[in-house]
Write a protein that holds these residues in place. Structure first.
Motif, PDB file in Angstrom:
ATOM      1  N   HIS A 162       0.694  -9.408   3.954  1.00 33.06           N
ATOM      2  CA  HIS A 162      -0.439  -8.294   3.921  1.00 33.06           C
ATOM      3  C   HIS A 162      -0.974  -8.169   2.716  1.00 33.06           C
ATOM      4  O   HIS A 162      -0.687  -7.464   1.836  1.00 33.06           O
ATOM      5  CB  HIS A 162       0.100  -6.929   4.486  1.00 33.06           C
ATOM      6  N   TYR A 191     -12.596  -0.547  12.333  1.00 32.34           N
ATOM      7  CA  TYR A 191     -12.789   0.542  11.585  1.00 32.34           C
ATOM      8  C   TYR A 191     -14.285   0.962  12.021  1.00 32.34           C
ATOM      9  O   TYR A 191     -14.761   2.111  12.254  1.00 32.34           O
ATOM     10  CB  TYR A 191     -12.581   0.518  10.283  1.00 32.34           C
ATOM     11  N   ASN A 218      -1.679 -10.456   8.564  1.00 34.59           N
ATOM     12  CA  ASN A 218      -2.565  -9.508   8.552  1.00 34.59           C
ATOM     13  C   ASN A 218      -4.126  -9.988   8.359  1.00 34.59           C
ATOM     14  O   ASN A 218      -4.057 -10.321   7.407  1.00 34.59           O
ATOM     15  CB  ASN A 218      -2.475  -8.148   7.819  1.00 34.59           C
ATOM     16  N   GLU A 219      -4.845  -9.550   9.373  1.00 32.81           N
ATOM     17  CA  GLU A 219      -6.451  -9.911   8.816  1.00 32.81           C
ATOM     18  C   GLU A 219      -6.526 -11.119   8.141  1.00 32.81           C
ATOM     19  O   GLU A 219      -7.244 -10.984   6.978  1.00 32.81           O
ATOM     20  CB  GLU A 219      -7.041  -8.768   8.443  1.00 32.81           C
ATOM     21  N   GLN A 252       0.700  -1.198   0.215  1.00 36.79           N
ATOM     22  CA  GLN A 252      -0.013  -0.032   0.015  1.00 36.79           C
ATOM     23  C   GLN A 252       0.900   1.360  -0.113  1.00 36.79           C
ATOM     24  O   GLN A 252       0.434   2.144  -0.625  1.00 36.79           O
ATOM     25  CB  GLN A 252      -0.997  -0.062   1.180  1.00 36.79           C
ATOM     26  N   TRP A 294      -3.864   3.899  11.658  1.00 37.88           N
ATOM     27  CA  TRP A 294      -3.906   3.577  10.215  1.00 37.88           C
ATOM     28  C   TRP A 294      -4.263   4.821   9.584  1.00 37.88           C
ATOM     29  O   TRP A 294      -5.489   5.169   9.583  1.00 37.88           O
ATOM     30  CB  TRP A 294      -4.853   2.328   9.690  1.00 37.88           C
ATOM     31  N   GLU A 297      -4.661  -1.475  14.513  1.00 39.33           N
ATOM     32  CA  GLU A 297      -5.116  -0.283  13.360  1.00 39.33           C
ATOM     33  C   GLU A 297      -6.480  -0.008  13.779  1.00 39.33           C
ATOM     34  O   GLU A 297      -7.353  -0.326  14.230  1.00 39.33           O
ATOM     35  CB  GLU A 297      -5.373  -1.299  12.216  1.00 39.33           C
ATOM     36  N   PHE A 318      -6.642   7.816   4.494  1.00 34.76           N
ATOM     37  CA  PHE A 318      -6.322   7.489   6.126  1.00 34.76           C
ATOM     38  C   PHE A 318      -5.368   8.001   6.672  1.00 34.76           C
ATOM     39  O   PHE A 318      -4.866   7.764   7.960  1.00 34.76           O
ATOM     40  CB  PHE A 318      -6.197   5.978   6.194  1.00 34.76           C
ATOM     41  N   GLU A 339      -5.494   2.383  -1.119  1.00 37.15           N
ATOM     42  CA  GLU A 339      -6.680   1.442  -0.440  1.00 37.15           C
ATOM     43  C   GLU A 339      -7.256   0.673  -1.378  1.00 37.15           C
ATOM     44  O   GLU A 339      -7.888   0.997  -2.213  1.00 37.15           O
ATOM     45  CB  GLU A 339      -7.448   2.499   0.164  1.00 37.15           C
ATOM     46  N   TRP A 340      -6.756  -0.480  -1.335  1.00 36.85           N
ATOM     47  CA  TRP A 340      -7.155  -1.382  -2.092  1.00 36.85           C
ATOM     48  C   TRP A 340      -8.214  -1.256  -3.123  1.00 36.85           C
ATOM     49  O   TRP A 340      -7.671  -0.958  -4.323  1.00 36.85           O
ATOM     50  CB  TRP A 340      -7.811  -2.727  -1.250  1.00 36.85           C
TER      51      TRP A 340
HETATM   52  C1  FCB Z   1      -7.595  -2.661   6.893  1.00 38.33           C
HETATM   53  C2  FCB Z   1      -6.433  -3.364   6.029  1.00 38.33           C
HETATM   54  C3  FCB Z   1      -5.292  -2.054   5.844  1.00 38.33           C
HETATM   55  C4  FCB Z   1      -6.027  -0.958   5.214  1.00 38.33           C
HETATM   56  C5  FCB Z   1      -7.339  -0.389   6.144  1.00 38.33           C
HETATM   57  C6  FCB Z   1      -7.846   0.533   5.942  1.00 38.33           C
HETATM   58  O1  FCB Z   1      -8.816  -3.797   7.028  1.00 38.33           O
HETATM   59  O2  FCB Z   1      -5.537  -4.220   7.251  1.00 38.33           O
HETATM   60  O3  FCB Z   1      -4.530  -2.719   4.790  1.00 38.33           O
HETATM   61  O4  FCB Z   1      -6.595  -1.132   4.013  1.00 38.33           O
HETATM   62  O5  FCB Z   1      -8.071  -1.632   6.280  1.00 38.33           O
END
Ligand code: FCB
Length: 446
Positions: free
Chosen positions: A138, A302, A182-183, A48, A393, A355, A410, A400-401
């Motif tokens: 990630h 979030y 990550n996640e 990112q 974050w 985050e 962000f 952002e993906w």
């Molecule tokens: C999270 C991701 C991160 C980023 C934030 C906004 O879920 O881990 O890569 O995109 O959202």
């Protein structure tokens, strides 16, 4: 003469709700103290921030027009300056990641210059006064790994674990904090259930297979990192989605939220607590070294997910709840309750918010968002959750993906795409003030 004590008491007892009625229920009306020794950090990920023409699956998906292209924000070239700027805010921890496709661009061929660059980044962070937290997966995969079927094929796991161990061995004296991934559950959700992210699979059985695999990889990855040095700290990272029915009186919505929750949060928490993986319609599987395969629980948050009549959306407690630039409502209570839930599920495991932040173009919005979530964190802590830190974050606006470089910004720090020049935003100055004071002062929230 008025009794002095009464005046003082009244001043502290007075609650000053925020003037904006949409934010007033979410923001602290009294000062919120944050404990001494609290860890203040920022979080980022390699792809990112770095972007660029790396041989990974997201670059390929962008070429195919399926996701936005990513020129990066210049971190790869100017990380040292970013570290200095972040440290000047009083932040002392920097979560970053390794882009595996740089380190191993072809299967079995390690690029030692790339590994050395990551090692130099760890050193530069430390020189700036930041503790690096290094994440090894990630979202992106090297092209060759994606072509072989990624984590979905068990025989590929050894490739990933070899890279995890190599990276940890190379970086370990320079970084002491690691994450395997990550996640992982969101990865399964977006890439294998919803089919939104590479490899764009939408298949329930594949998603269940993947759930098993990412959990097994947490166990094996934890072990691989500890084999380098048992004193390394390994933190998990998962985003709390907090599924709720949009209308709590609707049985179908309640059932949908519960079903999702049982898979998404329930499976992970049970697996980390007991080593048992239970998935619908499958024989339970025990992976004994999955039990407590973490030293710290990294909790990302979030917003909360609502299950409504039209499927999943964003949860709001009130119709006037503030909305971010990605269409998600602000709901800090989800963070508070989620931290308490994880703390109860994994007693004895310290937590960090690994985050939290919001997509915004308006700095008033960002400051309020962060203030509201820090206050929620403090409430969770006061209620017994052992939360040791907060990673915002992110540091510098980044890719952002699904949204690329857009209004989904962000960062605490803006950058100029032409010159890569960085400019701290109002939120950066505000957060620096909170860190200096060790408290949130409602009078300082715009
Ligand atoms: C999270 C991701 C991160 C980023 C934030 C906004 O879920 O881990 O890569 O995109 O959202």
């Amino acid at each position: 003469m008025p009794p002095a004590g009464r005046g003082v008491r009244r001043r502290y007892a007075a609650r000053v709700p925020h003037a904006d009625p949409a934010w007033a229920p979410l923001l602290p009306a009294e000062p919120v103290e944050l404990p001494e020794g609290f860890l203040w950090g920022v979080a980022s990920s390699a792809f990112q921030a770095e972007g660029g023409d790396v041989p990974n699956d997201w670059v390929d998906a962008a070429r195919a027009g399926r996701v936005p292209a990513n020129p990066g924000n210049g971190f790869w070239q100017r990380a040292e300056a970013d570290f200095a700027q972040v440290a000047s805010l009083g932040i002392r921890h920097y979560r970053m990641s390794i882009e595996w496709s740089r380190v191993e661009p072809e299967r079995g061929r390690l690029d030692s210059a790339a590994l050395d660059r990551y090692r130099a980044l760890c050193d530069a962070a430390r020189e700036a006064g930041l503790t690096p937290w290094v994440n090894l997966f990630h979202v992106t995969h090297p092209r060759w790994f994606a072509a072989r079927g990624g984590f979905l094929r068990r025989e590929n796991h050894a490739d990933f674990l070899r890279y995890v161990e190599t990276a940890a061995r190379h970086l370990a004296p320079h970084a002491r904090h690691f994450h395997v991934q990550n996640e992982s559950m969101v990865y399964v959700l977006s890439s294998y259930l919803l089919g939104q992210n590479p490899p764009f699979v939408s298949n329930r059985e594949a998603a269940f297979d993947m759930t098993r695999h990412v959990l097994a990889l947490q166990a094996d990855g934890y072990r691989a990192i500890k084999s380098v040095d048992p004193a390394l700290v390994v933190a998990s990272i998962e985003v709390y989605l907090d599924p709720r029915p949009r209308d709590a009186s609707d049985a179908a919505q309640r059932a949908a939220a519960e079903r999702f929750d049982a898979w998404y949060h329930g499976t992970l928490l049970e697996a980390l607590a007991t080593g048992w993986i239970r998935l619908p319609g499958r024989e339970p599987e025990e992976i004994p070294h999955l039990r407590h395969a973490l030293d710290v629980y990294g909790f990302n948050y979030y917003s909360s997910v609502a299950f409504g009549p039209d499927g999943p959306g964003s949860f709001a407690e009130r119709p006037d709840a503030p909305l971010d630039t990605m269409g998600r409502y602000v709901f800090p209570r989800g963070l508070e309750e989620g931290l308490l839930r994880v703390a109860n599920a994994l007693p004895g495991v310290p937590l960090v918010v690994s985050e939290n932040g919001c997509p915004a173009t308006d700095e008033t919005f960002r400051i309020r968002y962060v203030a509201a979530h820090l206050a929620a964190l403090a409430r969770a802590k006061a209620r017994g959750a052992d939360v040791r830190g907060y990673f915002h974050w992110t540091a510098v606006d980044n890719y952002e993906w699904q949204h690329g470089f857009s209004d989904a910004r962000f960062g605490l720090i803006a950058f100029d795409p032409a010159t890569l020049r960085r400019t701290p935003k109002a939120s950066a100055h505000w957060l620096a003030g909170v860190i200096r004071a060790g408290r949130i002062d409602p009078a300082q929230i715009p």
